[in-house]
Motif scaffolding. Structure first.
Motif, short mmCIF file in Angstrom:
data_model
loop_
_atom_site.label_atom_id
_atom_site.label_comp_id
_atom_site.label_asym_id
_atom_site.label_seq_id
_atom_site.Cartn_x
_atom_site.Cartn_y
_atom_site.Cartn_z
N LEU A 217 -12.45 -1.17 -9.98
CA LEU A 217 -12.20 -0.07 -9.03
C LEU A 217 -11.52 -0.62 -7.77
CD1 LEU A 217 -12.73 3.00 -8.47
CD2 LEU A 217 -14.78 2.27 -7.25
N LEU A 218 -12.00 -1.81 -7.31
CA LEU A 218 -11.39 -2.43 -6.12
C LEU A 218 -9.91 -2.76 -6.38
CD1 LEU A 218 -14.15 -4.89 -4.80
CD2 LEU A 218 -13.46 -2.67 -3.88
N ILE A 219 -9.63 -3.29 -7.60
CA ILE A 219 -8.23 -3.61 -7.96
C ILE A 219 -7.41 -2.32 -7.98
CG2 ILE A 219 -6.71 -4.58 -9.74
CD1 ILE A 219 -9.10 -6.35 -10.60
N TYR A 220 -8.02 -1.25 -8.54
CA TYR A 220 -7.34 0.05 -8.61
C TYR A 220 -7.00 0.56 -7.20
CZ TYR A 220 -7.13 5.19 -9.11
OH TYR A 220 -6.76 6.50 -9.02
N ILE A 221 -7.95 0.43 -6.28
CA ILE A 221 -7.72 0.89 -4.90
C ILE A 221 -6.59 0.06 -4.26
CG2 ILE A 221 -8.73 1.03 -2.58
CD1 ILE A 221 -11.44 1.65 -3.99
N GLY A 222 -6.67 -1.28 -4.44
CA GLY A 222 -5.64 -2.15 -3.87
C GLY A 222 -4.26 -1.82 -4.41
N LEU A 223 -4.16 -1.65 -5.73
CA LEU A 223 -2.87 -1.32 -6.34
C LEU A 223 -2.39 0.04 -5.85
CD1 LEU A 223 -3.36 -2.53 -10.04
CD2 LEU A 223 -1.78 -3.46 -8.36
N GLY A 224 -3.35 0.98 -5.71
CA GLY A 224 -3.00 2.33 -5.25
C GLY A 224 -2.39 2.30 -3.85
N ILE A 225 -2.97 1.50 -2.96
CA ILE A 225 -2.44 1.38 -1.60
C ILE A 225 -1.02 0.79 -1.65
CG2 ILE A 225 -2.71 0.16 0.62
CD1 ILE A 225 -5.78 0.35 0.13
N TYR A 226 -0.88 -0.26 -2.52
CA TYR A 226 0.43 -0.91 -2.64
C TYR A 226 1.49 0.07 -3.17
CZ TYR A 226 3.97 -4.34 -3.84
OH TYR A 226 5.15 -5.02 -3.93
N VAL A 227 1.10 0.86 -4.19
CA VAL A 227 2.04 1.82 -4.80
C VAL A 227 2.61 2.75 -3.73
CG1 VAL A 227 2.20 3.85 -6.32
CG2 VAL A 227 1.00 1.82 -7.11
N LEU A 228 1.72 3.25 -2.84
CA LEU A 228 2.16 4.25 -1.86
C LEU A 228 2.94 3.62 -0.69
CD1 LEU A 228 -1.02 6.48 -1.99
CD2 LEU A 228 1.28 7.11 -2.74
N LYS A 229 2.94 2.27 -0.64
CA LYS A 229 3.65 1.62 0.46
C LYS A 229 4.94 0.95 0.00
CE LYS A 229 0.03 0.89 3.74
NZ LYS A 229 -0.97 0.07 4.32
N SER A 230 5.14 0.87 -1.32
CA SER A 230 6.30 0.12 -1.80
C SER A 230 7.32 1.01 -2.49
CB SER A 230 5.83 -1.00 -2.73
OG SER A 230 5.09 -0.43 -3.79
N GLN A 231 8.39 0.39 -2.90
CA GLN A 231 9.50 1.09 -3.56
C GLN A 231 9.98 0.27 -4.75
OE1 GLN A 231 11.06 3.98 -3.10
NE2 GLN A 231 9.65 4.58 -1.47
N GLY A 232 10.72 0.92 -5.63
CA GLY A 232 11.41 0.20 -6.71
C GLY A 232 10.50 -0.31 -7.80
N THR A 233 10.95 -1.41 -8.43
CA THR A 233 10.25 -1.93 -9.62
C THR A 233 8.80 -2.30 -9.31
OG1 THR A 233 12.37 -2.89 -10.24
CG2 THR A 233 10.47 -3.61 -11.50
N ALA A 234 8.59 -2.95 -8.13
CA ALA A 234 7.23 -3.38 -7.77
C ALA A 234 6.29 -2.17 -7.72
CB ALA A 234 7.26 -4.09 -6.43
#
Ligand code: HEM
Length: 120
Positions: free
Chosen positions: A75-92
Motif C-alpha cells: 500500500l505504501l508503494i502504491y501511495i508513493g507511485l500514485g504521488i509520482y504519477v500525478l507529478k510526472s509526465q511521459g513514459t515515467a
C-alpha cells in the motif's frame, strides 16, 4: 458490513486515483480545486480505518498477519507511485501508473488468499 464498506472505499479510492490521472491529461486545472485534493485523502483515511476495523473483527493478529504486513507495505508503494504519477509526465508517468495498478492487483489477491507469496 465493515467488509462491504472496505470494498466500497477501495472502489472509491481507485476511482479517485484513476479519475485524477485522467484529469491530469485532460483538464489539469481542475486538479487545483480544493475538493479534488481533499476528497481522496478522506476516502483513503476511511479505507485504512475500515481495514484496521476488519483486522480486529476477524481477530487476524492472533491467526495470521504476514499477509496484512504485505498489504500495508505494498500500500505504501502504491501511495508513493500514485504521488509520482500525478507529478510526472511521459513514459515515467505511465510506467509508475502501471506499477500502481499492479500493486492494487497484488493487494487484492493477497486480501483474498491471505497469502503474501500466493504466486509460489
Ligand atoms: C488499496 C488498498 C486495499 C485493497 C485493494 C484491499 C482489498 C481487500 C479485499 C478485496 C478484501 C476482501 C477479501 C475477502 O473477502 O476475502 C479485503 C479485506 C480485508 N482487508 Fe483490505 N484492502 C486494502 C487496504 C487494506 C488496509 C490498509 C488494511 C489494514 C489496515 C486492510 C485489511 C483488510 C482485512 C483485515 C480484511 C478482512 C479479511 C477477512 O476477514 O476476510 N486492507 N481487502
Amino acid at each position: 458490513m465493515i467488509k462491504t464498506l472496505h470494498l466500497a472505499f477501495i472502489l472509491l479510492s481507485v476511482i479517485s486515483f484513476v479519475g485524477r490521472v485522467i484529469l491530469s491529461e485532460t483538464y489539469p486545472a481542475i486538479l487545483k480545486q480544493k475538493i479534488v485534493n481533499i476528497a481522496p485523502h478522506v476516502i483513503n483515511t476511511f479505507l485504512i480505518i475500515s481495514g484496521i476495523a476488519l483486522i480486529f473483527q476477524g481477530g487476524w493478529l492472533s491467526i495470521s498477519y504476514g499477509w496484512i504486513i504485505a498489504k500495508l507495505l505494498v500500500l505504501l508503494i502504491y501511495i508513493g507511485l500514485g504521488i509520482y504519477v500525478l507529478k510526472s509526465q511521459g513514459t515515467a508517468k505511465w510506467l509508475a501508473f502501471t506499477g500502481a495498478m499492479a500493486c492494487l492487483v497484488y493487494i487484492g489477491i493477497v486480501a483474498v488468499t491471505k497469502n503474501a507469496f500466493f504466486f509460489f
